[in-house]
Design an enzyme around this catalytic site. Structure first.
Site, PDB file in Angstrom:
ATOM      1  N   GLN A  16       0.775  -1.238   0.000  1.00 19.87           N
ATOM      2  CA  GLN A  16       0.000   0.000   0.000  1.00 19.87           C
ATOM      3  C   GLN A  16       0.808   1.291   0.000  1.00 19.87           C
ATOM      4  O   GLN A  16       0.503   2.205  -0.775  1.00 19.87           O
ATOM      5  CB  GLN A  16      -0.955   0.023   1.202  1.00 19.87           C
ATOM      6  CG  GLN A  16      -1.878   1.220   1.207  1.00 19.87           C
ATOM      7  CD  GLN A  16      -2.844   1.243   2.374  1.00 19.87           C
ATOM      8  OE1 GLN A  16      -3.429   2.280   2.667  1.00 19.87           O
ATOM      9  NE2 GLN A  16      -3.020   0.131   3.047  1.00 19.87           N
ATOM     10  N   GLU A 138       0.678  -0.903   8.820  1.00 16.76           N
ATOM     11  CA  GLU A 138      -0.190   0.253   9.064  1.00 16.76           C
ATOM     12  C   GLU A 138      -0.405   0.545  10.543  1.00 16.76           C
ATOM     13  O   GLU A 138      -0.107   1.640  11.028  1.00 16.76           O
ATOM     14  CB  GLU A 138      -1.555   0.024   8.381  1.00 16.76           C
ATOM     15  CG  GLU A 138      -2.616   1.056   8.708  1.00 16.76           C
ATOM     16  CD  GLU A 138      -2.267   2.453   8.226  1.00 16.76           C
ATOM     17  OE1 GLU A 138      -2.468   3.411   8.991  1.00 16.76           O
ATOM     18  OE2 GLU A 138      -1.805   2.579   7.079  1.00 16.76           O
ATOM     19  N   ASP A 167       0.241   3.880   6.017  1.00  7.56           N
ATOM     20  CA  ASP A 167       0.610   3.464   4.665  1.00  7.56           C
ATOM     21  C   ASP A 167       0.341   4.556   3.630  1.00  7.56           C
ATOM     22  O   ASP A 167       1.258   5.118   3.042  1.00  7.56           O
ATOM     23  CB  ASP A 167      -0.153   2.192   4.285  1.00  7.56           C
ATOM     24  CG  ASP A 167       0.537   0.932   4.778  1.00  7.56           C
ATOM     25  OD1 ASP A 167       1.774   0.875   4.715  1.00  7.56           O
ATOM     26  OD2 ASP A 167      -0.150  -0.001   5.221  1.00  7.56           O
ATOM     27  N   GLY A 246      -9.223  21.529  18.776  1.00  3.40           N
ATOM     28  CA  GLY A 246      -8.912  22.951  18.660  1.00  3.40           C
ATOM     29  C   GLY A 246      -9.575  23.729  19.779  1.00  3.40           C
ATOM     30  O   GLY A 246     -10.052  23.160  20.762  1.00  3.40           O
ATOM     31  N   GLY A 247      -9.647  25.028  19.623  1.00  6.72           N
ATOM     32  CA  GLY A 247     -10.210  25.865  20.668  1.00  6.72           C
ATOM     33  C   GLY A 247     -11.726  25.909  20.670  1.00  6.72           C
ATOM     34  O   GLY A 247     -12.332  26.520  21.563  1.00  6.72           O
TER      35      GLY A 247
END
Length: 415
Positions: A16, A138, A167, A246-247
């Site tokens: 892959q 993987e 991969d 995030g915020g």
């Protein structure tokens, strides 16, 4: 004209990570010559087959737009063919175990002798260091690159993701490195080595978690839902469930039909800029002025309660109705789309993100098209090659062997 038209790629990749890289280059117009063992080929041709004696979807969906040549690299005539390919091609791409190409007689030094302009690109599990000789797959890459330790819920074990960030993610990184090396070669005139380690690629995709590791040294991560619940932090970035990263707090919420549909969910973000609209939408207009809810810091210890209240509203609507209601209000959200829904999404067919391909042995099947769109060089997805399908064509058209020479090579067992 295609963006990479005229570039020849000697593709020694399998499974892959490497095929992801070379397929992307092929979509951009490079002539990718996939080298395979006679009678065997890429291992994925036979893995996870859904139709007996037909190349698997695993193989076909990673090897579009390529040509296949079979070479016995242990045969003198086969080695002669391979040497001529090295002299002819611009890039050699491989994802063998460490040292495999060296043992075949094609070390970096030998390749430079044969073709000083050659770019020698490799996918490895790890870069130089204590693990550089270890094999990586993987999920190993996801674990050693930091993804698994930060995925899942706080009270559960580490989890790997269904996205192939180890991969395919590394293959994408390698493709960028190859294009950069080709650009530099226009100035320098010489090739160079390009290395993409799977651990490095996964870590690059987890950079926000490395950000949080450093922030953690200066106090709790207040945007993590565990902070609002009063759960102390340890010395490493924790698993954060469906927190947005995030915020702006976010979470996956149930929608109408969730009792029977495992994908009847929506991701909902309580963005500060639209907090007032959210309050009106869910029937809590008083929260707009309430000091306990009016500002993001005040809401931190109530995030779980807030999302429970929002979920009471989302459960009255389908995920698409939630999307249709929130979009005009600029409230960020997105439905959880199943693979079936994505396969049937017409807009993805129209943009070439999902493509139907016709294969001579398996018939029509769906595949993912080029995710990167160039306005002046649209990518047309063609089927994967049959094993050794283009051997004679490559020997004559690319390498310049005469018909008699091709016959001798075949009779000697070189291809």
């Amino acid at each position: 004209m295609k963006a990479l038209e005229g570039v020849k790629i000697l593709d020694f990749t399998h499974v892959q990570s490497g095929p992801t890289c070379t397929q992307l280059l092929a979509w951009f117009g490079a002539d990718v010559i996939k080298v395979e063992r006679p009678g065997v080929g890429d291992a994925t041709r036979g893995q996870l087959r859904d139709i007996p004696d037909v190349d698997s979807l695993y193989f076909t969906m990673l090897n579009h737009n390529k040509r296949s040549i079979t070479i016995d690299t242990k045969n003198p005539k086969g080695k002669e063919v391979l040497e001529r390919l090295v002299k002819t091609c611009d890039v050699l791409v491989e994802n063998f175990a460490p040292g495999a190409l060296d043992r075949m007689g094609f070390s970096w030094e030998r390749v430079q002798e044969l073709n000083p302009r050659m770019i020698y690109a490799s996918v490895k599990g790890f870069g130089p260091g204590p693990y550089e000789d270890c094999k990586v797959y993987e999920n190993v890459a996801q674990c050693t690159g930091g993804a698994a330790s930060t995925t899942g819920f706080l009270d559960g074990p580490p989890l790997v993701t269904g996205a192939q960030i180890g991969d395919s993610g590394t293959g994408l990184h390698l493709a960028l490195g190859i294009v950069a090396a080709l650009f530099q070669r226009e100035k320098s005139g010489t090739g160079q080595r390009v290395l993409a380690a799977m651990q490095d690629g996964v870590l690059n995709l987890c950079r926000v978690k490395l950000r949080d590791q450093q922030r953690l040294q200066h106090g709790p991560l207040q945007e993590y839902s565990q902070h609002g619940k009063g759960i102390p932090f340890g010395d490493a970035v924790p698993r954060a469930g469906n927190d947005s990263g995030g915020g702006q707090p976010g979470w996956i919420l149930k929608c109408k039909g969730w009792e029977t549909d495992p994908d009847a969910y929506v991701y909902f973000i309580t963005q500060a800029a639209v907090w007032g609209k959210i309050c009106d939408l869910i029937g809590k207009p008083e929260w707009k002025e309430d000091p306990g809810y009016a500002t993001p810091p005040a809401r931190l210890d109530k995030i779980a309660q807030i999302f429970d209240t929002i979920e009471t509203w989302t459960k009255t609507k389908t995920k698409f109705e939630v999307m249709a209601t929130c979009n005009p209000l600029d409230i960020p959200c997105g439905p959880i789309l199943s693979m079936r829904e994505l396969a049937e999404e017409q807009s993805l067919r129209e943009t070439g993100t999902i493509v139907e391909v016709d294969h001579p042995k398996r018939g029509k099947y769906l595949t993912v098209g080029n995710p990167v769109k160039l306005s002046d060089s649209p990518a047309k997805v063609t089927r994967s090659p049959l094993l050794g399908e283009h051997t004679d064509e490559i020997l004559s058209d690319v390498l310049g062997f005469s018909k008699d020479e091709v016959k001798v090579i075949r009779e000697a067992g070189g291809v």
